[in-house]
Design an enzyme around this catalytic site. Structure first.
Site: not given
Ligand code: G3I
Length: 450
Positions: A157, A199, A235, A264, A266
Site C-alpha cells: 500500500e 501488494n 476488497h 486479500e 473478500d
Molecule cells: O493484538 C492486539 C491485541 O493484543 C489487542 O488486545 C487488540 C485490541 O486493540 O488489538 C490487537 O491487534 C489488532 C490486530 O488486528 C490483531 O487482531 C489491531 O488492533 C487491529 O488494528 C489489527 O487489524 C488488522 C488490520 O489489518 C490492521 O491494519 C486486521 O486484523 C487485518 O485483517 C488487516 O489486514 C489488512 C492487511 O494487512 C493489508 N490490507 C488491508 C487489510 C485490511 O485492513
C-alpha cells in the site's frame, strides 16, 4: 430377425434406463475442497490465518482442509516481529508457518514494509534512521523465513488513493522515493527463493493508482530491480465494486512478465449476488495464465476484519455459503458432501448420442437443507444455451442459486443459463448450483439445448 430385434430393443431400453437412473457424478465420492478445485486448474486457493484462533477446532478444521496457501493475517507485520528495535519475535508467525508446512500448504509472507502497523519505535523514526531500520528489519525477517515462503508482500500500500497516481505520504516515503526498490533489493539479498510482490488495494481496475503501480513494475523490470509479482487485495464492496476491466487489468500486469495474485479477497454482501461476484473473480484468474492463485482474507464471516459485511465463504458457524459453492463451480468442480453427510445419487437424462445436452447433479444434504451442484454437458454439438429441469420434493424451497436463472423456487423448476455460461463446446461441461431448505432433489434432471 423380429425376435432378435425385440430382444435388442429390450436390452437397449434397459441400458438406457440404467444410464438415466444412476449416474453418480465423479465428484460424488471425491473430497472437493477450495484448494483441490483450484489445484485442478493449476492455481492455489488460500486464506489469511490468525494464530490466536488455533484453539478453535472449527477454524482449524476448515483451515487445514480447504486451503493450499496461508497468509499470516497480522503475525509477520513489523509491529509483531520487531516489537522493539533490533529485537525480533517470530513465535506467532512460526506457529502459522509450521502448521501450514505440516499440512503441505504454502505460505505467503505479509508484509515487510508498510506505513501501517509499525511498532511505535519505528513510526517515530524518520530519514536515515528509519531507512536503516527498514533495511535491518527486512534483512532479519526475510532471513528468518528464507526458503520457507512462496512469496512475500515486500511493500504494501505505497500508493495514494487521491486519484493522481502519486505515492502515499508516509514516513517511509519521506526517506526517499527509492525506498520501495531498496526494500525489494534488500528482500532479494536475504532470500533468493521467495517471489517478491508489491501488494495494494483499490487497484482492481485500470485507474490512476493501478497504472502508477504498473509503471513502477515496468520501470523495475527495465532496471533489474527484483520483483516477481503484484498482489491485488480485491476488497470488494458497494463503494469498490468488482470492475468490469478486472481481468484486463490483471492481464496487463501479467503481460509485463510478473505473476498476479489475488491476495486479500473478500466481497461484501450475501446470497446470489455475492456468489456470482466470487465466481467472476475466479473466472478472471482462470483466464489469466500468470494469475497463480486467490487468497481470501479470512475463513468465516466472523473472522473478517469487516465481519459486518459477511464477506467470506463460510458463515459464522463454519458452514459453506452459496459463495463457497459458486467458487467450487467456477473452478469447474462440484461440491462433494462433507464427511458428516452422505451424497444423494445424481441422475441424468438419457445419454446424449447426438446434439443437445445432459445434466447430472450431486447434493450436499443435511437435516433441513441442501446444496445442489448441477453439471451440464454438451453432446456432439456445441450449445449456445441450455435449460435444465429438476423437480424439487414437496416442502423443499430454493433460497439462492448461482450461475443460473431459476424459473421458481419450488416444485418443477427450470434453470436457464446466464450470460457467461450458455456457450458450451461439444463434449464440454459447465456447472451451476442452488441452495435450499427441506429435502434435496432426486430423480431425473432434464436438459434441453435452447
Ligand atoms: O493484538 C492486539 C491485541 O493484543 C489487542 O488486545 C487488540 C485490541 O486493540 O488489538 C490487537 O491487534 C489488532 C490486530 O488486528 C490483531 O487482531 C489491531 O488492533 C487491529 O488494528 C489489527 O487489524 C488488522 C488490520 O489489518 C490492521 O491494519 C486486521 O486484523 C487485518 O485483517 C488487516 O489486514 C489488512 C492487511 O494487512 C493489508 N490490507 C488491508 C487489510 C485490511 O485492513
Amino acid at each position: 430377425m423380429r425376435r432378435t430385434h425385440a430382444i435388442l430393443s429390450v436390452l437397449t431400453a434397459g441400458a438406457l434406463a440404467a444410464a438415466a437412473v444412476l449416474t453418480l457424478s465423479p465428484s460424488a465420492n471425491a473430497a472437493t475442497t477450495l484448494g483441490s478445485a483450484a489445484s485442478a486448474k493449476g492455481k492455489y486457493f488460500g486464506t489469511a490465518a490468525a494464530a490466536y484462533k488455533f484453539s478453535d477446532s472449527v477454524y482449524t478444521g476448515l483451515l487445514d482442509r480447504e486451503f493450499t496457501m496461508v497468509t499470516p493475517e497480522n503475525e509477520m507485520k513489523w509491529d509483531a516481529t520487531e516489537p522493539s528495535q533490533n529485537s525480533f519475535s517470530y513465535s506467532s508467525a512460526d506457529t502459522i508457518v509450521n502448521r501450514a508446512k505440516a499440512n503441505g500448504q504454502r505460505v505467503r509472507g505479509h508484509a515487510l514494509a508498510w506505513h501501517s502497523q509499525q511498532p511505535g519505535w519505528a513510526s517515530s523514526l524518520s530519514g536515515t534512521a528509519l531507512r536503516n531500520a527498514m533495511v535491518n528489519h527486512i534483512t532479519n525477517v526475510a532471513t528468518h523465513y528464507k526458503g520457507q515462503l512462496y512469496a512475500w508482500d515486500v511493500v504494501n500500500e505505497a500508493f495514494s488513493d487521491n486519484g493522481d497516481g502519486s505515492r502515499r505520504s508516509s514516513n517511509l516515503q519521506q526517506t526517499g522515493n527509492d525506498w520501495i526498490e531498496v526494500a525489494f533489493k534488500t528482500a532479494r539479498a536475504a532470500d533468493s527463493t521467495a517471489k517478491l510482490c508489491y501488494n495494494d488495494y483499490n487497484t482492481d481496475g485500470v485507474n490512476a493508482k493501478s497504472t502508477a503501480i504498473y509503471n513502477m513494475v515496468k520501470d523495475f523490470l527495465a532496471r533489474g530491480v527484483p520483483i516477481d509479482c503484484v498482489g491485488f487485495q480485491s476488497h470488494i464492496n458497494s463503494a469498490s465494486p468488482l470492475p468490469s476491466d478486472y481481468q484486463a487489468n490483471l492481464q496487463r500486469f501479467a503481460d509485463l512478465g510478473v505473476e498476479v495474485q489475488i491476495t486479500e479477497l473478500d466481497i461484501a454482501g450475501s446470497g446470489t449476488t455475492q456468489a456470482n461476484t466470487y465466481a467472476n473473480v475466479v473466472k478472471a484468474c482462470l483466464a489469466v495464465t500468470k494469475c497463480t492463485g486467490i487468497t481470501v482474507w479470512g475463513i468465516r464471516d466472523s473472522d473478517s476484519w469487516r465481519s459486518g459485511d459477511t464477506p467470506l465463504l463460510f458463515d459464522n458457524s463454519g458452514n459453506p455459503k452459496a459463495a463457497y459453492n459458486s467458487v467450487i463451480s467456477a473452478f469447474g468442480a462440484t461440491t462433494s458432501p462433507s464427511a458428516s453427510v452422505s451424497p444423494s445419487a445424481s441422475t441424468s437424462s438419457p445419454p446424449n448420442t447426438g446434439g443437445g445436452c445432459t445434466a447430472t447433479f450431486s447434493n450436499n444434504a443435511w437435516t433441513g437443507g441442501f446444496v445442489t451442484t448441477v453439471t451440464v454437458k454438451a453432446g456432439s454439438t456445441a450449445l449456445s444455451g441450455w435449460k435444465v429441469g429438476i423437480t424439487l420434493p414437496s416442502g423443499a424451497a430454493i433460497t439462492n442459486s448461482w450461475s443460473t436463472t431459476a424459473s421458481g423456487s419450488s416444485g418443477a423448476v427450470t434453470f436457464s443459463n446466464v450470460s457467461y455460461n450458455g456457450g458450451v463446446a461439444a463434449g464440454a461441461s459447465t456447472s451451476f448450483g442452488f441452495q435450499g431448505t427441506g429435502s434435496a432433489p432426486s430423480g431425473t434432471a432434464s436438459c434441453t439445448a435452447s
